[in-house]
Design a protein around this motif. Sequence first.
Motif, PDB file in Angstrom:
ATOM      1  N   SER A   1      35.882  51.968  33.898  1.00 52.97           N
ATOM      2  CA  SER A   1      34.935  52.903  34.515  1.00 52.97           C
ATOM      3  C   SER A   1      35.153  53.060  36.017  1.00 52.97           C
ATOM      4  O   SER A   1      34.521  53.913  36.649  1.00 52.97           O
ATOM      5  CB  SER A   1      33.503  52.437  34.252  1.00 52.97           C
ATOM      6  N   GLY A   2      36.005  52.218  36.596  1.00 57.34           N
ATOM      7  CA  GLY A   2      36.250  52.289  38.023  1.00 57.34           C
ATOM      8  C   GLY A   2      35.109  51.746  38.866  1.00 57.34           C
ATOM      9  O   GLY A   2      34.980  52.095  40.043  1.00 57.34           O
ATOM     10  N   SER A   3      34.289  50.902  38.260  1.00 51.71           N
ATOM     11  CA  SER A   3      33.130  50.344  38.980  1.00 51.71           C
ATOM     12  C   SER A   3      33.244  48.829  39.079  1.00 51.71           C
ATOM     13  O   SER A   3      32.287  48.104  38.804  1.00 51.71           O
ATOM     14  CB  SER A   3      31.832  50.734  38.268  1.00 51.71           C
ATOM     15  N   LEU A   4      34.420  48.361  39.454  1.00 55.58           N
ATOM     16  CA  LEU A   4      34.664  46.925  39.517  1.00 55.58           C
ATOM     17  C   LEU A   4      33.765  46.244  40.547  1.00 55.58           C
ATOM     18  O   LEU A   4      33.298  45.117  40.335  1.00 55.58           O
ATOM     19  CB  LEU A   4      36.136  46.667  39.850  1.00 55.58           C
ATOM     20  N   GLU A   5      33.501  46.937  41.635  1.00 55.05           N
ATOM     21  CA  GLU A   5      32.644  46.364  42.678  1.00 55.05           C
ATOM     22  C   GLU A   5      31.222  46.138  42.161  1.00 55.05           C
ATOM     23  O   GLU A   5      30.636  45.073  42.374  1.00 55.05           O
ATOM     24  CB  GLU A   5      32.627  47.296  43.887  1.00 55.05           C
ATOM     25  N   GLN A   6      30.679  47.132  41.461  1.00 52.26           N
ATOM     26  CA  GLN A   6      29.323  47.019  40.923  1.00 52.26           C
ATOM     27  C   GLN A   6      29.256  45.950  39.835  1.00 52.26           C
ATOM     28  O   GLN A   6      28.301  45.166  39.769  1.00 52.26           O
ATOM     29  CB  GLN A   6      28.874  48.372  40.353  1.00 52.26           C
ATOM     30  N   ILE A   7      30.277  45.902  38.993  1.00 45.90           N
ATOM     31  CA  ILE A   7      30.320  44.903  37.924  1.00 45.90           C
ATOM     32  C   ILE A   7      30.372  43.498  38.514  1.00 45.90           C
ATOM     33  O   ILE A   7      29.684  42.578  38.042  1.00 45.90           O
ATOM     34  CB  ILE A   7      31.544  45.147  37.016  1.00 45.90           C
ATOM     35  N   SER A   8      31.166  43.316  39.553  1.00 42.79           N
ATOM     36  CA  SER A   8      31.264  42.002  40.196  1.00 42.79           C
ATOM     37  C   SER A   8      29.931  41.594  40.810  1.00 42.79           C
ATOM     38  O   SER A   8      29.537  40.423  40.755  1.00 42.79           O
ATOM     39  CB  SER A   8      32.353  42.026  41.271  1.00 42.79           C
ATOM     40  N   ASP A   9      29.232  42.564  41.379  1.00 40.04           N
ATOM     41  CA  ASP A   9      27.916  42.282  41.957  1.00 40.04           C
ATOM     42  C   ASP A   9      26.925  41.872  40.867  1.00 40.04           C
ATOM     43  O   ASP A   9      26.143  40.931  41.042  1.00 40.04           O
ATOM     44  CB  ASP A   9      27.413  43.520  42.699  1.00 40.04           C
ATOM     45  N   ASP A  10      26.969  42.569  39.729  1.00 37.25           N
ATOM     46  CA  ASP A  10      26.086  42.224  38.611  1.00 37.25           C
ATOM     47  C   ASP A  10      26.400  40.830  38.068  1.00 37.25           C
ATOM     48  O   ASP A  10      25.491  40.061  37.738  1.00 37.25           O
ATOM     49  CB  ASP A  10      26.228  43.258  37.493  1.00 37.25           C
ATOM     50  N   LEU A  11      27.682  40.508  37.971  1.00 37.94           N
ATOM     51  CA  LEU A  11      28.073  39.187  37.488  1.00 37.94           C
ATOM     52  C   LEU A  11      27.638  38.090  38.459  1.00 37.94           C
ATOM     53  O   LEU A  11      27.223  37.005  38.037  1.00 37.94           O
ATOM     54  CB  LEU A  11      29.587  39.130  37.275  1.00 37.94           C
ATOM     55  N   ALA A  12      27.723  38.373  39.739  1.00 42.82           N
ATOM     56  CA  ALA A  12      27.289  37.392  40.740  1.00 42.82           C
ATOM     57  C   ALA A  12      25.798  37.094  40.588  1.00 42.82           C
ATOM     58  O   ALA A  12      25.374  35.930  40.625  1.00 42.82           O
ATOM     59  CB  ALA A  12      27.593  37.909  42.140  1.00 42.82           C
ATOM     60  N   LYS A  13      24.999  38.138  40.399  1.00 39.93           N
ATOM     61  CA  LYS A  13      23.555  37.949  40.232  1.00 39.93           C
ATOM     62  C   LYS A  13      23.242  37.226  38.921  1.00 39.93           C
ATOM     63  O   LYS A  13      22.371  36.354  38.871  1.00 39.93           O
ATOM     64  CB  LYS A  13      22.851  39.305  40.265  1.00 39.93           C
ATOM     65  N   TYR A  14      23.965  37.601  37.871  1.00 37.31           N
ATOM     66  CA  TYR A  14      23.716  36.990  36.560  1.00 37.31           C
ATOM     67  C   TYR A  14      24.007  35.492  36.588  1.00 37.31           C
ATOM     68  O   TYR A  14      23.195  34.677  36.141  1.00 37.31           O
ATOM     69  CB  TYR A  14      24.577  37.677  35.502  1.00 37.31           C
ATOM     70  N   TYR A  15      25.170  35.120  37.115  1.00 40.99           N
ATOM     71  CA  TYR A  15      25.537  33.701  37.115  1.00 40.99           C
ATOM     72  C   TYR A  15      24.752  32.911  38.154  1.00 40.99           C
ATOM     73  O   TYR A  15      24.614  31.690  38.021  1.00 40.99           O
ATOM     74  CB  TYR A  15      27.044  33.545  37.319  1.00 40.99           C
TER      75      TYR A  15
END
Length: 270
Positions: free
Chosen positions: A136-150
């Motif tokens: 989707s080209g949203s690697l930055e947003q996905i990384s931010d979501d993963l940071a919050k989740y973990y």
Amino acid sequence: MYYKFSVLSETGNEIDGIEQGSYSEIKNRLREKNYYLLSLEADIFKSIRFALKKKTVKAQTLALFFEDLVNMLKTGIAINEAVIALQESSIEPVLTKALSGIEDDLAKGFSLTQAFQETKVFPWLVLNMLKVGEKSGSLEQISDDLAKYYSREAEFLSSLKSAVIYPIVVFCMLVGIMFYVSFKVIPHLEALLPIRGNAYFSTRLLLFLSHFLKNFWFVCLLFPIAAIFIYSRFKKSSVEKIASFYYKIPLIGSVAKDAVFSTLFSNLAV
């Protein structure tokens, strides 16, 4: 679980080897290769060694890793350069080794998801989310979501560890006291106060347990190993039956269901 197998090939040659997986999976895998199965036995010691050596990246480490990755991506740093920088600043041996492998795989032309998958230390959620981020080209947003989740998961695990320390300590003390009484106290009492056949049932039961623990203490060590073996062998073939039984256990079942639903909706929220 690891299994040792012995098969006959189509040419009649006997082949021995070791495979990882469930009993049914390995059996089907060998049959697909047109092998005639001679024997298939669990390699318990290799499975235990693998379980002890198997290492994954902790939730707290993942939270910090993705937080740093997000900050680097926001500044316009390329993903391969970010991986190199994070590798140099990492103090976790497992993560450092994984990032080194990711760096090499990215240089070979692997996708980010493939590079992460090759390390075999990242959870499935990370791999799937990175795949979505790449497509989707949203690697930055996905990384931010993963940071919050973990980060949330690390806080939960920390609270859980704090909550279970006391019960575990109490349980270990009870087990120690039980063995001490069985080995030291009850034999002396039995010698001082001979127990006749007409003694209370509870007294006879206590003596039986004392003699059993004294003579067959090794069974207490073999029982957890046997439980792990049985679970690993049947967990995939009978997962629905096991889950149905597990969730019906009073108190434990309801807590387990709440934990599963909590994880499910947390993953959906990501």
